[in-house]
Design a protein around this motif. Structure first.
Motif, PDB file in Angstrom:
ATOM      1  N   ASN A  60       0.829  -1.213   0.000  1.00  0.00           N
ATOM      2  CA  ASN A  60       0.000   0.000   0.000  1.00  0.00           C
ATOM      3  C   ASN A  60       0.863   1.263   0.000  1.00  0.00           C
ATOM      4  O   ASN A  60       0.565   2.228  -0.701  1.00  0.00           O
ATOM      5  CB  ASN A  60      -0.938   0.010   1.206  1.00  0.00           C
ATOM      6  N   THR A  61       1.939   1.240   0.773  1.00  0.00           N
ATOM      7  CA  THR A  61       2.842   2.388   0.831  1.00  0.00           C
ATOM      8  C   THR A  61       3.529   2.609  -0.517  1.00  0.00           C
ATOM      9  O   THR A  61       3.590   3.738  -1.017  1.00  0.00           O
ATOM     10  CB  THR A  61       3.898   2.192   1.934  1.00  0.00           C
ATOM     11  N   LEU A  62       4.031   1.530  -1.113  1.00  0.00           N
ATOM     12  CA  LEU A  62       4.673   1.637  -2.422  1.00  0.00           C
ATOM     13  C   LEU A  62       3.691   2.134  -3.481  1.00  0.00           C
ATOM     14  O   LEU A  62       4.039   2.970  -4.320  1.00  0.00           O
ATOM     15  CB  LEU A  62       5.254   0.285  -2.847  1.00  0.00           C
ATOM     16  N   SER A  63       2.489   1.635  -3.422  1.00  0.00           N
ATOM     17  CA  SER A  63       1.462   2.051  -4.372  1.00  0.00           C
ATOM     18  C   SER A  63       1.169   3.544  -4.239  1.00  0.00           C
ATOM     19  O   SER A  63       1.097   4.271  -5.237  1.00  0.00           O
ATOM     20  CB  SER A  63       0.186   1.238  -4.144  1.00  0.00           C
ATOM     21  N   ALA A  64       1.016   4.013  -3.012  1.00  0.00           N
ATOM     22  CA  ALA A  64       0.741   5.433  -2.768  1.00  0.00           C
ATOM     23  C   ALA A  64       1.914   6.300  -3.229  1.00  0.00           C
ATOM     24  O   ALA A  64       1.710   7.356  -3.849  1.00  0.00           O
ATOM     25  CB  ALA A  64       0.457   5.662  -1.286  1.00  0.00           C
ATOM     26  N   MET A  65       3.137   5.852  -2.961  1.00  0.00           N
ATOM     27  CA  MET A  65       4.312   6.609  -3.384  1.00  0.00           C
ATOM     28  C   MET A  65       4.387   6.684  -4.906  1.00  0.00           C
ATOM     29  O   MET A  65       4.683   7.735  -5.477  1.00  0.00           O
ATOM     30  CB  MET A  65       5.582   5.975  -2.818  1.00  0.00           C
ATOM     31  N   ALA A  66       4.108   5.556  -5.569  1.00  0.00           N
ATOM     32  CA  ALA A  66       4.151   5.528  -7.030  1.00  0.00           C
ATOM     33  C   ALA A  66       3.111   6.467  -7.619  1.00  0.00           C
ATOM     34  O   ALA A  66       3.387   7.195  -8.583  1.00  0.00           O
ATOM     35  CB  ALA A  66       3.945   4.102  -7.533  1.00  0.00           C
ATOM     36  N   ALA A  70       7.246  12.426 -12.137  1.00  0.00           N
ATOM     37  CA  ALA A  70       8.545  11.797 -11.918  1.00  0.00           C
ATOM     38  C   ALA A  70       8.628  10.398 -12.536  1.00  0.00           C
ATOM     39  O   ALA A  70       9.733   9.917 -12.815  1.00  0.00           O
ATOM     40  CB  ALA A  70       8.857  11.724 -10.431  1.00  0.00           C
ATOM     41  N   ILE A  71       7.488   9.750 -12.725  1.00  0.00           N
ATOM     42  CA  ILE A  71       7.459   8.452 -13.399  1.00  0.00           C
ATOM     43  C   ILE A  71       6.321   8.459 -14.412  1.00  0.00           C
ATOM     44  O   ILE A  71       5.364   9.236 -14.301  1.00  0.00           O
ATOM     45  CB  ILE A  71       7.293   7.263 -12.412  1.00  0.00           C
ATOM     46  N   ASP A  72       6.425   7.577 -15.407  1.00  0.00           N
ATOM     47  CA  ASP A  72       5.381   7.500 -16.425  1.00  0.00           C
ATOM     48  C   ASP A  72       4.352   6.424 -16.062  1.00  0.00           C
ATOM     49  O   ASP A  72       4.495   5.724 -15.052  1.00  0.00           O
ATOM     50  CB  ASP A  72       5.976   7.249 -17.810  1.00  0.00           C
ATOM     51  N   LYS A  73       3.321   6.296 -16.895  1.00  0.00           N
ATOM     52  CA  LYS A  73       2.233   5.354 -16.628  1.00  0.00           C
ATOM     53  C   LYS A  73       2.719   3.909 -16.585  1.00  0.00           C
ATOM     54  O   LYS A  73       2.275   3.113 -15.768  1.00  0.00           O
ATOM     55  CB  LYS A  73       1.155   5.501 -17.699  1.00  0.00           C
ATOM     56  N   THR A  74       3.646   3.568 -17.468  1.00  0.00           N
ATOM     57  CA  THR A  74       4.168   2.202 -17.512  1.00  0.00           C
ATOM     58  C   THR A  74       4.857   1.859 -16.195  1.00  0.00           C
ATOM     59  O   THR A  74       4.640   0.781 -15.641  1.00  0.00           O
ATOM     60  CB  THR A  74       5.148   2.042 -18.687  1.00  0.00           C
ATOM     61  N   THR A  75       5.661   2.765 -15.696  1.00  0.00           N
ATOM     62  CA  THR A  75       6.343   2.539 -14.420  1.00  0.00           C
ATOM     63  C   THR A  75       5.331   2.468 -13.287  1.00  0.00           C
ATOM     64  O   THR A  75       5.449   1.617 -12.395  1.00  0.00           O
ATOM     65  CB  THR A  75       7.372   3.646 -14.152  1.00  0.00           C
ATOM     66  N   LEU A  76       4.327   3.320 -13.317  1.00  0.00           N
ATOM     67  CA  LEU A  76       3.281   3.294 -12.288  1.00  0.00           C
ATOM     68  C   LEU A  76       2.627   1.919 -12.227  1.00  0.00           C
ATOM     69  O   LEU A  76       2.405   1.378 -11.143  1.00  0.00           O
ATOM     70  CB  LEU A  76       2.234   4.373 -12.556  1.00  0.00           C
ATOM     71  N   ARG A  77       2.344   1.342 -13.367  1.00  0.00           N
ATOM     72  CA  ARG A  77       1.681   0.030 -13.406  1.00  0.00           C
ATOM     73  C   ARG A  77       2.548  -1.072 -12.821  1.00  0.00           C
ATOM     74  O   ARG A  77       2.037  -2.069 -12.332  1.00  0.00           O
ATOM     75  CB  ARG A  77       1.282  -0.299 -14.840  1.00  0.00           C
ATOM     76  N   GLN A  78       3.864  -0.893 -12.851  1.00  0.00           N
ATOM     77  CA  GLN A  78       4.750  -1.885 -12.250  1.00  0.00           C
ATOM     78  C   GLN A  78       4.610  -1.891 -10.728  1.00  0.00           C
ATOM     79  O   GLN A  78       4.834  -2.909 -10.090  1.00  0.00           O
ATOM     80  CB  GLN A  78       6.200  -1.610 -12.637  1.00  0.00           C
ATOM     81  N   PHE A  79       4.240  -0.754 -10.155  1.00  0.00           N
ATOM     82  CA  PHE A  79       4.096  -0.644  -8.706  1.00  0.00           C
ATOM     83  C   PHE A  79       2.660  -0.794  -8.237  1.00  0.00           C
ATOM     84  O   PHE A  79       2.408  -1.171  -7.102  1.00  0.00           O
ATOM     85  CB  PHE A  79       4.631   0.711  -8.217  1.00  0.00           C
ATOM     86  N   PRO A 117      -0.893  -2.370  -9.466  1.00  0.00           N
ATOM     87  CA  PRO A 117      -1.769  -3.075 -10.413  1.00  0.00           C
ATOM     88  C   PRO A 117      -3.176  -2.473 -10.473  1.00  0.00           C
ATOM     89  O   PRO A 117      -3.889  -2.658 -11.437  1.00  0.00           O
ATOM     90  CB  PRO A 117      -1.798  -4.512  -9.899  1.00  0.00           C
ATOM     91  N   HIS A 118      -3.551  -1.718  -9.451  1.00  0.00           N
ATOM     92  CA  HIS A 118      -4.883  -1.095  -9.442  1.00  0.00           C
ATOM     93  C   HIS A 118      -4.961   0.095 -10.398  1.00  0.00           C
ATOM     94  O   HIS A 118      -6.035   0.610 -10.659  1.00  0.00           O
ATOM     95  CB  HIS A 118      -5.261  -0.665  -8.026  1.00  0.00           C
ATOM     96  N   SER A 119      -3.801   0.521 -10.922  1.00  0.00           N
ATOM     97  CA  SER A 119      -3.814   1.637 -11.862  1.00  0.00           C
ATOM     98  C   SER A 119      -4.132   1.185 -13.285  1.00  0.00           C
ATOM     99  O   SER A 119      -4.266   2.015 -14.176  1.00  0.00           O
ATOM    100  CB  SER A 119      -2.469   2.360 -11.837  1.00  0.00           C
ATOM    101  N   LEU A 120      -4.235  -0.118 -13.495  1.00  0.00           N
ATOM    102  CA  LEU A 120      -4.595  -0.618 -14.820  1.00  0.00           C
ATOM    103  C   LEU A 120      -6.024  -0.211 -15.143  1.00  0.00           C
ATOM    104  O   LEU A 120      -6.893  -0.218 -14.274  1.00  0.00           O
ATOM    105  CB  LEU A 120      -4.476  -2.146 -14.864  1.00  0.00           C
ATOM    106  N   PRO A 121      -6.283   0.146 -16.393  1.00  0.00           N
ATOM    107  CA  PRO A 121      -7.646   0.538 -16.749  1.00  0.00           C
ATOM    108  C   PRO A 121      -8.581  -0.657 -16.658  1.00  0.00           C
ATOM    109  O   PRO A 121      -8.173  -1.790 -16.943  1.00  0.00           O
ATOM    110  CB  PRO A 121      -7.512   1.026 -18.193  1.00  0.00           C
ATOM    111  N   PRO A 122      -9.832  -0.428 -16.260  1.00  0.00           N
ATOM    112  CA  PRO A 122     -10.774  -1.540 -16.183  1.00  0.00           C
ATOM    113  C   PRO A 122     -11.110  -2.063 -17.582  1.00  0.00           C
ATOM    114  O   PRO A 122     -11.066  -1.306 -18.557  1.00  0.00           O
ATOM    115  CB  PRO A 122     -12.005  -0.920 -15.524  1.00  0.00           C
ATOM    116  N   VAL A 123     -11.404  -3.330 -17.664  1.00  0.00           N
ATOM    117  CA  VAL A 123     -11.802  -3.926 -18.938  1.00  0.00           C
ATOM    118  C   VAL A 123     -13.281  -3.619 -19.144  1.00  0.00           C
ATOM    119  O   VAL A 123     -14.108  -3.920 -18.273  1.00  0.00           O
ATOM    120  CB  VAL A 123     -11.561  -5.450 -18.937  1.00  0.00           C
ATOM    121  N   PRO A 124     -13.628  -3.013 -20.277  1.00  0.00           N
ATOM    122  CA  PRO A 124     -15.037  -2.669 -20.499  1.00  0.00           C
ATOM    123  C   PRO A 124     -15.876  -3.915 -20.784  1.00  0.00           C
ATOM    124  O   PRO A 124     -15.355  -4.953 -21.186  1.00  0.00           O
ATOM    125  CB  PRO A 124     -14.992  -1.764 -21.734  1.00  0.00           C
TER     126      PRO A 124
END
Length: 101
Positions: A6-12, A20-29, A31-38
């Motif tokens: 949770n801490t790593l996710s919040a920091m990311a 400071a980081i892009d979307k791809t890097t955010l997704r590595q930290f 997984p909840h940042s992935l877009p939902p599947v319609p």
């Protein structure tokens, strides 16, 4: 998730918000940042297939499902699930070439 996750996710998320980081890097930290599947209606599935100019059987072959499954989706008798739903989403956004072998 654990407290550390949770801490790593919040920091990311914070790092992404300040650029400071892009979307791809955010997704590595996070997984909840992935877009939902319609989820798709019968009309939307038909429209995707027709936009690609494919028959139901050829569309089914690309998605690795039966042509009967595609027919049921387009008639509203069934709905795609799981990996097939994700593939539909990818095909809708990126085109057929990304899944074609």
């Amino acid at each position: 998730m654990t407290d550390i996750q949770n801490t790593l996710s919040a920091m990311a998320k914070d790092l992404y918000e300040v650029g400071a980081i892009d979307k791809t890097t955010l997704r590595q930290f996070d997984p909840h940042s992935l877009p939902p599947v319609p989820h798709y209606t019968a009309k939307q599935i038909t429209a995707i297939r027709q936009t690609l100019g494919l028959s139901q059987s050829v569309f089914a072959a690309y998605l690795n499902v039966s042509d009967r499954a595609v027919k049921k989706w387009e008639q509203g008798e069934a709905k795609p699930k799981g990996a097939t739903l994700k593939l539909l989403s990818i095909v809708e956004r990126k085109g057929l070439d990304v899944i074609a072998l």
